[in-house]
Design an enzyme around this catalytic site. Structure first.
Site, mmCIF file in Angstrom:
data_model
loop_
_atom_site.group_PDB
_atom_site.id
_atom_site.type_symbol
_atom_site.label_atom_id
_atom_site.label_comp_id
_atom_site.label_asym_id
_atom_site.label_seq_id
_atom_site.Cartn_x
_atom_site.Cartn_y
_atom_site.Cartn_z
ATOM 1 N N VAL A 121 -13.325 6.746 -12.924
ATOM 2 C CA VAL A 121 -12.694 6.819 -14.256
ATOM 3 C C VAL A 121 -13.546 6.169 -15.347
ATOM 4 O O VAL A 121 -13.366 6.469 -16.527
ATOM 5 C CB VAL A 121 -11.265 6.213 -14.266
ATOM 6 C CG1 VAL A 121 -10.319 7.032 -13.415
ATOM 7 C CG2 VAL A 121 -11.271 4.743 -13.862
ATOM 8 N N SER B 198 -0.397 -5.534 -15.721
ATOM 9 C CA SER B 198 -0.212 -6.590 -14.711
ATOM 10 C C SER B 198 0.497 -7.784 -15.326
ATOM 11 O O SER B 198 0.392 -8.032 -16.541
ATOM 12 C CB SER B 198 -1.576 -7.048 -14.191
ATOM 13 O OG SER B 198 -1.431 -8.203 -13.399
ATOM 14 N N ALA C 6 -7.916 -9.824 -19.700
ATOM 15 C CA ALA C 6 -8.261 -9.192 -20.981
ATOM 16 C C ALA C 6 -8.101 -7.683 -20.877
ATOM 17 O O ALA C 6 -7.559 -7.032 -21.783
ATOM 18 C CB ALA C 6 -9.693 -9.554 -21.371
ATOM 19 N N ILE D 132 1.854 -7.543 -5.564
ATOM 20 C CA ILE D 132 2.286 -6.405 -4.750
ATOM 21 C C ILE D 132 1.430 -6.346 -3.491
ATOM 22 O O ILE D 132 0.222 -6.622 -3.533
ATOM 23 C CB ILE D 132 2.145 -5.084 -5.563
ATOM 24 C CG1 ILE D 132 2.805 -5.210 -6.964
ATOM 25 C CG2 ILE D 132 2.739 -3.910 -4.799
ATOM 26 C CD1 ILE D 132 4.273 -5.503 -6.987
ATOM 27 N N SER E 98 -5.794 6.831 -3.777
ATOM 28 C CA SER E 98 -6.084 6.938 -2.341
ATOM 29 C C SER E 98 -5.411 5.837 -1.536
ATOM 30 O O SER E 98 -5.300 5.931 -0.316
ATOM 31 C CB SER E 98 -7.590 6.918 -2.105
ATOM 32 O OG SER E 98 -8.148 5.726 -2.613
ATOM 33 N N ARG E 99 -4.982 4.784 -2.202
ATOM 34 C CA ARG E 99 -4.310 3.696 -1.458
ATOM 35 C C ARG E 99 -3.441 2.882 -2.409
ATOM 36 O O ARG E 99 -3.414 3.125 -3.617
ATOM 37 C CB ARG E 99 -5.344 2.803 -0.779
ATOM 38 C CG ARG E 99 -6.219 2.065 -1.769
ATOM 39 C CD ARG E 99 -7.149 1.092 -1.070
ATOM 40 N NE ARG E 99 -7.659 0.141 -2.035
ATOM 41 C CZ ARG E 99 -8.934 -0.213 -2.143
ATOM 42 N NH1 ARG E 99 -9.833 0.300 -1.340
ATOM 43 N NH2 ARG E 99 -9.298 -1.095 -3.043
ATOM 44 N N TYR F 187 -10.109 -9.643 -15.987
ATOM 45 C CA TYR F 187 -8.961 -8.829 -15.560
ATOM 46 C C TYR F 187 -7.805 -8.963 -16.568
ATOM 47 O O TYR F 187 -7.215 -7.958 -16.988
ATOM 48 C CB TYR F 187 -8.532 -9.295 -14.159
ATOM 49 C CG TYR F 187 -7.435 -8.476 -13.523
ATOM 50 C CD1 TYR F 187 -7.723 -7.268 -12.897
ATOM 51 C CD2 TYR F 187 -6.121 -8.925 -13.531
ATOM 52 C CE1 TYR F 187 -6.717 -6.524 -12.292
ATOM 53 C CE2 TYR F 187 -5.111 -8.189 -12.927
ATOM 54 C CZ TYR F 187 -5.413 -6.993 -12.305
ATOM 55 O OH TYR F 187 -4.412 -6.257 -11.710
ATOM 56 N N GLY G 15 -6.900 6.468 -8.990
ATOM 57 C CA GLY G 15 -6.945 5.466 -7.912
ATOM 58 C C GLY G 15 -5.798 5.643 -6.939
ATOM 59 O O GLY G 15 -5.125 4.687 -6.555
HETATM 60 P P1 NAD Z 1 -6.121 -1.284 -4.661
HETATM 61 O O1 NAD Z 1 -7.404 -2.012 -4.759
HETATM 62 O O2 NAD Z 1 -5.449 -1.154 -3.344
HETATM 63 O O3 NAD Z 1 -6.218 0.154 -5.315
HETATM 64 C C1 NAD Z 1 -6.948 0.397 -6.472
HETATM 65 C C2 NAD Z 1 -7.321 1.843 -6.476
HETATM 66 O O4 NAD Z 1 -8.108 2.130 -7.625
HETATM 67 C C3 NAD Z 1 -8.163 2.210 -5.253
HETATM 68 O O5 NAD Z 1 -7.728 3.451 -4.753
HETATM 69 C C4 NAD Z 1 -9.566 2.313 -5.842
HETATM 70 O O6 NAD Z 1 -10.407 3.194 -5.127
HETATM 71 C C5 NAD Z 1 -9.248 2.856 -7.217
HETATM 72 N N1 NAD Z 1 -10.356 2.670 -8.134
HETATM 73 C C6 NAD Z 1 -11.042 1.534 -8.384
HETATM 74 N N2 NAD Z 1 -12.010 1.782 -9.271
HETATM 75 C C7 NAD Z 1 -11.935 3.090 -9.585
HETATM 76 C C8 NAD Z 1 -12.678 3.926 -10.441
HETATM 77 N N3 NAD Z 1 -13.702 3.467 -11.158
HETATM 78 N N4 NAD Z 1 -12.331 5.246 -10.532
HETATM 79 C C9 NAD Z 1 -11.292 5.734 -9.816
HETATM 80 N N5 NAD Z 1 -10.568 4.975 -8.983
HETATM 81 C C10 NAD Z 1 -10.889 3.664 -8.869
HETATM 82 O O7 NAD Z 1 -5.177 -2.046 -5.683
HETATM 83 P P2 NAD Z 1 -3.638 -1.873 -6.049
HETATM 84 O O8 NAD Z 1 -3.036 -3.201 -5.842
HETATM 85 O O9 NAD Z 1 -3.023 -0.675 -5.470
HETATM 86 O O10 NAD Z 1 -3.813 -1.698 -7.623
HETATM 87 C C11 NAD Z 1 -3.441 -0.571 -8.361
HETATM 88 C C12 NAD Z 1 -3.312 -0.962 -9.808
HETATM 89 O O11 NAD Z 1 -2.266 -1.922 -9.939
HETATM 90 C C13 NAD Z 1 -4.562 -1.633 -10.379
HETATM 91 O O12 NAD Z 1 -4.753 -1.221 -11.709
HETATM 92 C C14 NAD Z 1 -4.214 -3.097 -10.331
HETATM 93 O O13 NAD Z 1 -4.929 -3.830 -11.289
HETATM 94 C C15 NAD Z 1 -2.734 -3.040 -10.642
HETATM 95 N N6 NAD Z 1 -1.969 -4.199 -10.215
HETATM 96 C C16 NAD Z 1 -1.939 -4.566 -8.910
HETATM 97 C C17 NAD Z 1 -1.196 -5.673 -8.557
HETATM 98 C C18 NAD Z 1 -1.085 -6.139 -7.141
HETATM 99 O O14 NAD Z 1 -0.533 -7.221 -6.928
HETATM 100 N N7 NAD Z 1 -1.535 -5.419 -6.149
HETATM 101 C C19 NAD Z 1 -0.493 -6.391 -9.523
HETATM 102 C C20 NAD Z 1 -0.551 -5.972 -10.835
HETATM 103 C C21 NAD Z 1 -1.288 -4.873 -11.176
#
Ligand code: NAD
Length: 247
Positions: free
Chosen positions: A64, A143, A158, A189, A14-15, A156, A12
């Site tokens: 994934v 998280s 769980a 974040i 790409s962003r 989420y 994941g």
């Molecule tokens: P985001 O939605 O910006 O990025 C998530 C990335 O995962 C995207 O690039 C998406 O394309 C990719 N993705 C989703 N499903 C996928 C799959 N089946 N196969 C491959 N790639 C897949 O979110 P983010 O905030 O950058 O989150 C990244 C990680 O951090 C996640 O696991 C999220 O649960 C965790 N997280 C985020 C926060 C927050 O506040 N942003 C807090 C705690 C944990």
């Protein structure tokens, strides 16, 4: 350039947080596989940035949650950079929030499939390569919600709490292979995931954070990189990065 010659898969990437982790690991010399599910353009932009900065990377599509796609991704890594896979960052994640009583089975299953089974698939496919060399590092992105629970986030929470159990158990099993396994628990974040919240909810969330701001993806990325470059004796742990939320 501590990571020169070592390959990292960042799922994941790409962003958001994954992108920041990919850039950070590349800036320390790692060859980076920028995994993405559907947004090829964004993934290629991350790759371009890494190449422009003198690093090595390519983009690799794989959902994934689909074992065969993960298998193909790992085979590609071995073909491109044989014997070098040393770092796996399970970052890919989704949310599908709804109160438990209204949550349909697909919302439950999809989140578990990506967040938990996705990490399982990547680790299971990567493990033969990780153990074939000396030393490696797995970081699972959990998280704060794993620790506190979240209203409307049973699926989420769980999935992310299960990642912590996976992390601790794997750390015990892989210590003899000199593979460390840790989890990071970000708070809120500044990424698309959080920006998707209604503004009034986001404001309320930020007001409860002692530091009164969202975290930046780069801050999480530096923590992950620290675990990778400096964490040789750190394993089975979870690291909170949440602006002071008490959990
Ligand atoms: P985001 O939605 O910006 O990025 C998530 C990335 O995962 C995207 O690039 C998406 O394309 C990719 N993705 C989703 N499903 C996928 C799959 N089946 N196969 C491959 N790639 C897949 O979110 P983010 O905030 O950058 O989150 C990244 C990680 O951090 C996640 O696991 C999220 O649960 C965790 N997280 C985020 C926060 C927050 O506040 N942003 C807090 C705690 C944990």
């Amino acid at each position: 350039m501590k990571l020169r010659g070592q390959t990292a898969i960042v799922t994941g990437a790409s962003r958001g947080i994954g992108r920041a982790i990919a850039l950070e690991l590349a800036s320390h010399g790692a060859n980076v596989v920028v995994n993405y599910r559907s947004n090829r353009e964004q993934a290629e932009a991350v790759v371009r940035q890494i190449l422009d900065e003198g690093g090595l990377a390519y983009a690799q599509a794989a959902d994934v949650s689909k074992r065969e796609e993960v298998r193909a991704m790992v085979a590609e890594v071995q073909a491109n950079w044989p014997g070098s896979l040393a770092i796996v960052v399970n970052n890919a994640g989704i949310a599908a929030d709804r109160t438990f009583r209204k949550m349909d089975p697909d919302q439950w299953r999809n989140v578990i499939d990506v967040n938990l089974n996705g990490a399982y698939n990547v680790i299971a496919e990567a493990l033969p390569l990780l153990t074939a060399r000396t030393g490696g590092c797995i970081v699972n992105v959990s998280s704060v919600i794993a620790q506190t629970g979240g209203f409307g986030q049973a699926n989420y929470a769980a999935s992310k709490a299960a990642l912590l159990g996976l992390t601790k158990s794997l750390a015990l099993e892989l210590a003899r292979d000199k593979i460390t396994v840790n989890a990071v628990c970000p708070g809120f974040i500044d990424t698309d995931m959080v920006r998707g919240m209604p503004p009034e909810v986001l404001e309320k969330v930020v007001s409860k954070v002692p530091m009164k701001r969202l975290g930046q993806p780069e801050e999480v990325a530096r923590l992950v990189r620290f675990l990778v470059t400096e964490g040789g004796y750190i394993t089975g742990q979870q690291f909170n990065i949440n602006g002071g939320l008490y959990v």
